[in-house]
Design an enzyme around this catalytic site. Structure first.
Site, mmCIF file in Angstrom:
data_model
loop_
_atom_site.group_PDB
_atom_site.id
_atom_site.type_symbol
_atom_site.label_atom_id
_atom_site.label_comp_id
_atom_site.label_asym_id
_atom_site.label_seq_id
_atom_site.Cartn_x
_atom_site.Cartn_y
_atom_site.Cartn_z
ATOM 1 N N HIS A 163 0.646 -1.361 -0.257
ATOM 2 C CA HIS A 163 0.217 0.140 -0.027
ATOM 3 C C HIS A 163 1.030 1.458 0.073
ATOM 4 O O HIS A 163 1.718 0.955 0.454
ATOM 5 C CB HIS A 163 -0.961 -0.054 0.972
ATOM 6 C CG HIS A 163 -1.416 -0.902 1.064
ATOM 7 N ND1 HIS A 163 -3.366 -0.951 0.772
ATOM 8 C CD2 HIS A 163 -1.272 -2.539 2.175
ATOM 9 C CE1 HIS A 163 -3.678 -2.629 0.870
ATOM 10 N NE2 HIS A 163 -2.834 -3.311 1.424
ATOM 11 N N GLY A 169 9.284 -22.026 9.046
ATOM 12 C CA GLY A 169 7.944 -21.952 9.338
ATOM 13 C C GLY A 169 7.765 -20.506 9.559
ATOM 14 O O GLY A 169 8.226 -20.284 10.636
ATOM 15 N N SER A 205 13.480 -20.251 10.205
ATOM 16 C CA SER A 205 11.542 -19.704 11.216
ATOM 17 C C SER A 205 11.500 -18.592 11.799
ATOM 18 O O SER A 205 12.008 -18.236 12.586
ATOM 19 C CB SER A 205 11.799 -20.722 11.806
ATOM 20 O OG SER A 205 11.474 -22.340 11.421
ATOM 21 N N ARG A 240 18.819 -11.248 8.230
ATOM 22 C CA ARG A 240 19.783 -10.881 7.230
ATOM 23 C C ARG A 240 20.845 -11.998 7.464
ATOM 24 O O ARG A 240 20.665 -13.561 7.820
ATOM 25 C CB ARG A 240 21.443 -10.049 8.568
ATOM 26 C CG ARG A 240 21.174 -11.146 10.320
ATOM 27 C CD ARG A 240 22.085 -9.821 11.161
ATOM 28 N NE ARG A 240 21.562 -11.275 12.208
ATOM 29 C CZ ARG A 240 22.029 -11.266 12.708
ATOM 30 N NH1 ARG A 240 22.511 -12.587 12.193
ATOM 31 N NH2 ARG A 240 22.192 -12.605 13.686
ATOM 32 N N LYS A 279 24.960 -17.250 8.082
ATOM 33 C CA LYS A 279 25.605 -18.165 6.917
ATOM 34 C C LYS A 279 25.971 -17.850 6.053
ATOM 35 O O LYS A 279 25.362 -18.569 5.353
ATOM 36 C CB LYS A 279 26.269 -19.257 7.975
ATOM 37 C CG LYS A 279 25.424 -20.862 7.677
ATOM 38 C CD LYS A 279 26.044 -21.919 8.846
ATOM 39 C CE LYS A 279 25.301 -22.999 8.336
ATOM 40 N NZ LYS A 279 25.590 -24.195 9.424
#
Length: 177
Positions: free
Chosen positions: A107, A134, A152, A172, A175
């Site tokens: 939006h 998940g 997750s 971020r 590894k």
């Protein structure tokens, strides 16, 4: 809408397309897991394109379906939501954990434009051999390279290249693979 321009989600054609997708996802979510062929038939009629091997656990929800393109050997676990107002492209051998959200809808930041009900979309692209854990969220405009693992609960707000494990909020690199 598909090109990323502002659009009115209450346009008659868009309302019709969303209703068709809702009816197909409702049908999918009510079809027994024992009737795998029927489930695949519904998915293939809902999505823009798929590989041969595809499995989606119910419940599954999307906006339009026709803007979803998944490769070979695709799996989505329970509670997946994909808001596909523009293209979502997912490569081969990709797995989505439970309650993953992939969103192309967004939006305007300006409150006056936003309150007028206009929306726009930014495409999402996910490479081959990716695993999204998940409760991860993939935000509009994100591109993930090949062999990416998303931890997750991650909130992915920017794009990442190949062969990385990403996690956190905002996500971020944890590894390299």
């Amino acid at each position: 809408m598909i090109s990323g321009e502002l659009y009115d989600p209450n346009d008659d054609e868009l309302l019709k397309l969303r209703l068709e997708a809702r009816l197909l996802t409702e049908k999918l979510n009510q079809t027994s897991v024992s009737d795998a062929d029927k489930r695949i038939e519904i998915i293939k009629s809902l999505f823009g394109s798929t590989g041969h091997s595809i499995h989606i656990e119910s419940p599954f929800n999307c906006d339009y379906g026709v803007n979803l393109h998944v490769g070979e050997n695709f799996y989505a676990n329970f509670g997946c939501v994909i808001l596909d107002v523009t293209a979502v492209r997912i490569g081969d051998n990709c797995f989505l954990g439970p309650q993953v959200g992939i969103y192309t809808a967004t939006h305007p930041i300006d409150p006056i434009r936003r309150n007028n009900g206009l929306e726009y979309g930014k495409p999402v692209s996910i490479g081959h051999n990716c695993w999204i854990g998940g409760h991860a969220t993939i935000n509009p405009g994100v591109t993930l390279g090949n062999n990416v693992v998303v931890a997750s609960g991650a909130v992915v707000t920017k794009s990442f290249g190949d062969n990385v494990v990403i996690g956190g909020n905002p996500a971020r690199v944890i590894k390299e693979i």
